[in-house]
Design an enzyme around this catalytic site. Sequence first.
Site, PDB file in Angstrom:
ATOM      1  N   ALA A 255       0.878  -1.228   0.121  1.00 51.49           N
ATOM      2  CA  ALA A 255      -0.135   0.224   0.078  1.00 51.49           C
ATOM      3  C   ALA A 255       0.771   1.261   0.009  1.00 51.49           C
ATOM      4  CB  ALA A 255      -0.806  -0.097   1.152  1.00 51.49           C
ATOM      5  N   MET A 256       0.281   2.432  -0.368  1.00 52.59           N
ATOM      6  CA  MET A 256       0.928   3.626  -0.153  1.00 52.59           C
ATOM      7  C   MET A 256       0.144   4.777   0.332  1.00 52.59           C
ATOM      8  SD  MET A 256       3.704   4.995  -1.648  1.00 52.59           S
ATOM      9  CE  MET A 256       4.027   6.891  -0.970  1.00 52.59           C
ATOM     10  N   GLU A 291       0.048   2.836   6.986  1.00 52.38           N
ATOM     11  CA  GLU A 291      -0.257   3.979   6.039  1.00 52.38           C
ATOM     12  C   GLU A 291      -0.789   5.122   6.844  1.00 52.38           C
ATOM     13  OE1 GLU A 291       1.503   3.108   3.430  1.00 52.38           O
ATOM     14  OE2 GLU A 291       1.307   0.952   3.677  1.00 52.38           O
TER      15      GLU A 291
END
Length: 850
Positions: A255-256, A291
């Site tokens: 994920a980012m 995140e």
Amino acid sequence: MTNEAPQKIYLAEYKPFPFLIDGVELNFDLAPRATRVKSKINFRPNPDSDSREFFLHGENLKLISAKIDGKEISPEVTDLGLTADVPNAPFVFEAEVEISPETNTALEGLYMSGGMYCTQCEAEGFRKITYYPDRPDVMATFKVRIQGSESVLLSNGNPVEQGEGFAEWHDPWPKPAYLFALVAGNLVAHPDSFTTKSGKEVELNIYVRPGDEGKCAFGMEALKRSMTWDEEVYGREYDLDIFNIVAVDDFNMGAMENKGLNIFNSSCVLASPETATDANFERIEGIIAHEYFHNWTGNRITCRDWFQLCLKEGLTVFRDQQFTSDMRSRAVKRIDDVITLRARQFREDNGPLAHPVRPESFVEINNFYTATVYDKGAEIIGMLKRLVGDENYKRALSLYFERHDGEAATIEDWLKVFEDTTGRDLSQFALWYSQAGTPRLKVSEAFEDGTYILTFKQETPPTPGQSEKDPRVIPIAVGLLNPNGDEVRETCVLEMTEEEQSFRFSGLAAKPIPSILREFSAPVILERETTNAERAFLLAHDTDPFNKWEAGRALAKDTITRMLTEDRTVGSDLLDAISKVRRDDSLDPAFRALVLALPSADDIAQTLFDAGHTPDPSRIHTALETVALSYATHLQDVLPKIYADMHIDGPYSPDAEPAGKRALQGAVLSLLSRLDGGNQARAQFAAADNMTQQLQALACLLRIDRGREQLAAFEEQWKDDRLVMDKWFNLQTALAAPEAAVQTTEALTKHAAFDWKNPNRFRATLGGLTGNMAGFHSPDGSGYRLVADWLIKLDAANPQTTARMSTCFDSWRRYDADRQALIKAELTRILETPKLSRDTTEMVTRILGD
Ligand code: ARG
Ligand code: ZN
């Protein structure tokens, strides 16, 4: 033909960018093969730089026009970027470029996944969107206008205006380009809201493709828990009006943390009881937290350059680990983290890919998103906290946020806040960031006149490019037990700073049994002569749950390695000790399940190799199966009872307690199925109303009769669910019998649903094989060949995932000469592929070594 050596970048050569940016405006006109990006960037000379060279990164862009202060220019353009003459005064740079998201299979920059537009810019993907100083120390505020026919058009920050076919976003927080994000698609939202501790209302959404709405609830709850936790534990509040998460199917990583618009691999956010396992739920909770926590550790305070990656990743992993221990069981979380650390980071740190937590050079930064940077980076923070104490840690973190908010910081800045808070000199501690390799800690002991002396000697083996190592600061948490099982000395942290050092404990009536490196207080390999009787004693009596588990693990490893090197059989010392824990109802079921789990084949191989043996994958496989069967026979009277006791009435919940019960039940099922021909597993498969139990049963049946019937039923049931089908592919290659693994994998790569361009599917299938040690290392080299063929094919489309998967070969020097020759031939073949990517070239070159 060999590809030419790509260029190396050095930490020592850091220079600030010659210009600062006062604001960026971007305009996207979306089209699958011809998206137009217009940019308007306000530059001004950077007083901290004496250069006025104007170079903007840019790759795979079609330049339509460029202007400075409104006047058309003809810049010099190469494959890497653009150079122009600019005034030595503030100026406006404008450009229009064309890009093709639909043909972007590298999944970096702006690309398409399942019909939607999305982005991945970390680390250096923004340069594939437009010309820009694509480096983390150049921070700017962004205004973004998106034109497209999709119903949902998203970018970072707060929404400003929306209308038919367009949307405008404004991100008031200066950020580097790697945090830029854009999403456009016909998506549906799972909405919610959160009120921050100072009363600010935040709109929350998880956006998914239609059909996935039912898999968002858990992620949303996890997000709200993360927001509350960061306020309570770190005093960090969210800072925009909206926080969006989007799930995409094609994604290179997990994920980012893009500012206000996190983009997730769908496998790391979507979950429902029917489709996700307990492990998936826990991982999703951890990644959502990770995140989200980046909003402060990564976004508000970012990295000066990519060598400082651990500044944000090590700290954020540490924070998500703390969060999970607070949400679930602290003991179980620590054991799980150490298992992962040893499996991934120790393997990396003891092979050709070893590198410091803060590397000094790289060719392709994407190759340094590693277990070392992330997980050892987190361990360093844990050690620091242990050394300075909880109160000082808290004060140092407050100072860090206060001092560096809005900045692009370094590891030196990070250590300085601890030095300023505590007055400690951390120069020796800083070696943890610069020296690669896992320290070995040899322990010896003496007892005389009531005084017990522990002597430690530390040594770190050489790693690529670093032959000499200096002694490090090692926090060693120690407790002492009386021979009757009572604790005579509670845990204390010994601070080792010398190469060799002794610590004394006086006033003891009898020679104690030491419990060393409690909670795994430092990422080192402990080497101590001890007996299985003592290990069994610690497994029964240690008050530190980590070391209690560790004692059982050491006992099992000792047994297995002796089976392989001395032709021993499974001894009763192991069976009796394990059996006690198995039967002990007072212990947390999740803990009992962990004690029951056997060490991995890879762990045994590395242990044998370290002890001077050449591991034989197929014999390791047989030994592990033999031990499992011995456990099963030894415990057969209690297995059905434990299985029944772990039954849960009522609806499925992914919470730690029921998940722990299912874990123990699953471990028991796996033993039972070695005795009952799979009857219980077939029953569990048929009755399962959740993925955890369905998959547990299927795994057992694969081992028994290849689970043909259930595999078909599973496929029929789940053929339309990509994430569940990844499990179907993975299980078959990961658990295939050694002699059938390559063939099974090859057959699956011909399956209509094998979409090799989808990283999840590729990893599930080929990664299953590479994790199936005896299958992958099949003596005829067919496993190596199949994997190399696929890596060569994937490299042309997606270098990042190829390079990452090439690490399956990194432990090749452990094995016999024949296997080494076979692997070397495959690695050489990969390296000789015409136009091999920079990513894969760097990795394979390092793996081959000199
Ligand atoms: N920063 C992301 C994280 O949360 C990782 C993204 C890295 N992606 C990449 N292509 N290198 O850890
Ligand atoms: Zn991260």
